[in-house]
Design an enzyme around this catalytic site. Sequence first.
Site, short mmCIF file in Angstrom:
data_model
loop_
_atom_site.label_atom_id
_atom_site.label_comp_id
_atom_site.label_asym_id
_atom_site.label_seq_id
_atom_site.Cartn_x
_atom_site.Cartn_y
_atom_site.Cartn_z
N ALA A 54 31.69 -33.13 -94.01
CA ALA A 54 32.10 -31.97 -94.81
C ALA A 54 32.64 -30.86 -93.93
CB ALA A 54 30.92 -31.47 -95.63
N ASP A 105 30.03 -41.60 -97.35
CA ASP A 105 30.08 -42.96 -97.89
C ASP A 105 30.36 -42.93 -99.39
OD1 ASP A 105 29.09 -44.31 -95.38
OD2 ASP A 105 27.32 -43.10 -95.84
N HIS A 107 18.19 -26.34 -108.11
CA HIS A 107 16.86 -26.86 -107.77
C HIS A 107 15.97 -25.80 -107.15
CE1 HIS A 107 18.63 -31.20 -107.69
NE2 HIS A 107 18.38 -30.77 -108.90
#
Length: 239
Positions: free
Chosen positions: A225, A209, A111
């Site tokens: 993480a 989640d 991106h």
Amino acid sequence: MNVLILTGAGISAESGIPTFRDANGLWEGHAVEEVATPQGFARNPNLVHEFYNQRRRALLNPEIQPNAAHVALADFEREHLENGRGDFLLVTQNIDNLHQRAGSQNVLAMHGQLLQVRCVYSEEIFDWTGDLSVDTPHPEAPDDDSMRGCLRPNVVWFGEMPIGLTQIEKAATKADLFIAIGTSGVVYPAAGIVAQTPPHCRRIEVNLDDTPASSAFDETIRGAASVEIPKLLNHFSAM
């Protein structure tokens, strides 16, 4: 063992970088169409520039540093390649440079990158740490008034083609291990990478989640993480 890693906003959120999109889908109070599309930039470049100026300043805050997950990925990559264990590619949806600052080498920022700008005419890319405005001169033609305002953030906006899709697909189709970290599982084409991996590939999702893509993975790990990635990669390093 060919390794493909995909990271999303969740890994950088632990370093203090906000995800910007709130529960209503707004980016700091703005609709996505206003600040993250070519059309929005054409309508109101001042608004778009200020939105990314704020994000750039936030990224350059000395308190924003790579976290344990970024460091673990860089260390794993170095060891993996030094020992000739196979290919390694880290694909990130994030536009920050935290992976590179942690020491990762084979990073594909699909991106774009916040600390870069691109000329809308020549497509030249320049490293950039300052603000942008409609009056910013071109770095290679500072006295040419016709080139003022020709720079835009080198980020992929909605409706634009992500970077490196062919390279990503090639890495996915030969991956033996695919780990997705902190991704939403809803933004394509990134969310579709898991489906491009071969049947033998071990697919692991690490997230706080469940996501819409969770069912496509062989294993799901729920947790931060910065806690889970060092443990997981230590396991693979010991194999």
